[in-house]
Write a protein that holds these residues in place. Sequence first.
Motif, PDB file in Angstrom:
ATOM      1  N   THR A   5       0.829  -1.208   0.000  1.00  0.00           N
ATOM      2  CA  THR A   5       0.000   0.000   0.000  1.00  0.00           C
ATOM      3  C   THR A   5       0.867   1.262   0.000  1.00  0.00           C
ATOM      4  O   THR A   5       1.852   1.345   0.734  1.00  0.00           O
ATOM      5  CB  THR A   5      -0.915   0.034   1.232  1.00  0.00           C
ATOM      6  OG1 THR A   5      -1.782  -1.106   1.197  1.00  0.00           O
ATOM      7  CG2 THR A   5      -1.756   1.300   1.272  1.00  0.00           C
ATOM      8  N   TYR A  20      -3.545   3.876  -1.320  1.00  0.00           N
ATOM      9  CA  TYR A  20      -3.845   3.197  -2.587  1.00  0.00           C
ATOM     10  C   TYR A  20      -3.024   1.911  -2.650  1.00  0.00           C
ATOM     11  O   TYR A  20      -1.810   1.930  -2.455  1.00  0.00           O
ATOM     12  CB  TYR A  20      -3.461   4.099  -3.762  1.00  0.00           C
ATOM     13  CG  TYR A  20      -4.069   3.721  -5.098  1.00  0.00           C
ATOM     14  CD1 TYR A  20      -4.997   4.548  -5.728  1.00  0.00           C
ATOM     15  CD2 TYR A  20      -3.709   2.549  -5.755  1.00  0.00           C
ATOM     16  CE1 TYR A  20      -5.553   4.220  -6.955  1.00  0.00           C
ATOM     17  CE2 TYR A  20      -4.265   2.208  -6.973  1.00  0.00           C
ATOM     18  CZ  TYR A  20      -5.178   3.044  -7.567  1.00  0.00           C
ATOM     19  OH  TYR A  20      -5.732   2.710  -8.781  1.00  0.00           O
ATOM     20  N   GLY A  58      -3.411  -3.617  -7.483  1.00  0.00           N
ATOM     21  CA  GLY A  58      -3.722  -5.044  -7.497  1.00  0.00           C
ATOM     22  C   GLY A  58      -2.558  -5.908  -7.945  1.00  0.00           C
ATOM     23  O   GLY A  58      -1.522  -5.426  -8.415  1.00  0.00           O
ATOM     24  N   ASP A 115      -7.461  -2.773  -7.899  1.00  0.00           N
ATOM     25  CA  ASP A 115      -6.883  -1.828  -6.952  1.00  0.00           C
ATOM     26  C   ASP A 115      -7.848  -1.618  -5.790  1.00  0.00           C
ATOM     27  O   ASP A 115      -9.062  -1.813  -5.919  1.00  0.00           O
ATOM     28  CB  ASP A 115      -6.610  -0.491  -7.652  1.00  0.00           C
ATOM     29  CG  ASP A 115      -5.633  -0.641  -8.809  1.00  0.00           C
ATOM     30  OD1 ASP A 115      -4.936  -1.661  -8.862  1.00  0.00           O
ATOM     31  OD2 ASP A 115      -5.581   0.267  -9.654  1.00  0.00           O
ATOM     32  N   SER A 116      -7.319  -1.193  -4.644  1.00  0.00           N
ATOM     33  CA  SER A 116      -8.158  -1.024  -3.456  1.00  0.00           C
ATOM     34  C   SER A 116      -7.618   0.102  -2.590  1.00  0.00           C
ATOM     35  O   SER A 116      -6.545   0.646  -2.841  1.00  0.00           O
ATOM     36  CB  SER A 116      -8.225  -2.334  -2.657  1.00  0.00           C
ATOM     37  OG  SER A 116      -6.935  -2.736  -2.250  1.00  0.00           O
ATOM     38  N   ALA A 143     -11.693  -0.857  -9.160  1.00  0.00           N
ATOM     39  CA  ALA A 143     -10.712  -1.927  -9.385  1.00  0.00           C
ATOM     40  C   ALA A 143      -9.643  -1.527 -10.402  1.00  0.00           C
ATOM     41  O   ALA A 143      -8.479  -1.884 -10.264  1.00  0.00           O
ATOM     42  CB  ALA A 143     -11.421  -3.194  -9.852  1.00  0.00           C
TER      43      ALA A 143
END
Length: 334
Positions: free
Chosen positions: A228, A234, A237, A269-270, A278
């Motif tokens: 992260t 952010y 992925g 993405d998360s 995503a």
Amino acid sequence: MLRGGAKRTALGLRTARALVAAGAAACWGLAPHAAQAAENGTGFYLLGGRGPMAGYLPPPGFYFESDTYSYDAKLDARKSLPTGGRVVANVRSQARADFLNGTWVTPWQAFGGNLAVGAVLPVGRVAVSAGVELDSPRTNTIIGRSLRDKATIVGDPVLSATLGWHSGKFHWSTTALVNVPVRDYRNGQLANLAFHRWASDLSGALTWFDPETGIDLSTAVGVTFNGTNHATDYRTGTEFHVEWAASKAITSAISAGIIGYHYQQVTGDSGAGAQLGAYKGRTTALGGTIAYNFEIGKTPISARIRVLREFSVENRARGTVGLLTVSLPLTASR
């Protein structure tokens, strides 16, 4: 027949000497990369860097390589890109960088393979422009226009470890890379070479090489895992990549072939900073390569040019990659 056999023998001997440098180039063409995908439009694995001799690990010794990298890309004006905690659209990017690689192929073995360790330091200039900045992807309200940013930057170092094996015409290896987030991250800016996150890549490569004919068939497959970015909350992925190459010696010093790669995010993405959701990226590229192997004194040197054009692109820019790789042994078993 004797004349043809002599030519094949000369080709094999010359190619074998060149393997020391060419193998170093293939195994250590791994570095941070200004490819457009995920946060900031960047991923740290060098797509297109594994070509001919991808699975070959050179003999024990110290090796140096310089990868001069060029990338020009444009994102579809209808698409947005998350970068530095901002959301921008109509993006153009340009990178001119050099990745300085040092590798030590040790005399030690593990699981029957030779062990190598190394490090990469990227230094370069990145320029990014965006037609508009949006307050959020939900409202698409424009809060800025004609944004431009450029900077000359020293990027995060990347550490590597490789195990390599040989059996006849087959050569294969496994490699682990780790991006170490110790360089300055330009939070809120468009141009970056640092990532402000830990990341790792695990890959395997296989080469079939016939020194008599100079035919090389190689492939490399890997997965990148991202930590992260706490500055933007952010998390990019997990990324999958596969590269391939087919080349042949034209003379005892020159070889040429075709190369390509496919990249795809397998998880989205998360984090709070992933405003576009995503944002799974995907691309495929095809191109060509030519190499020239020569000697200065008794030192074998390999120079290789790669050019690839991306297509079938989703959630990332479409660009053209250029790489000039020069590699040589500093010390090596002969």
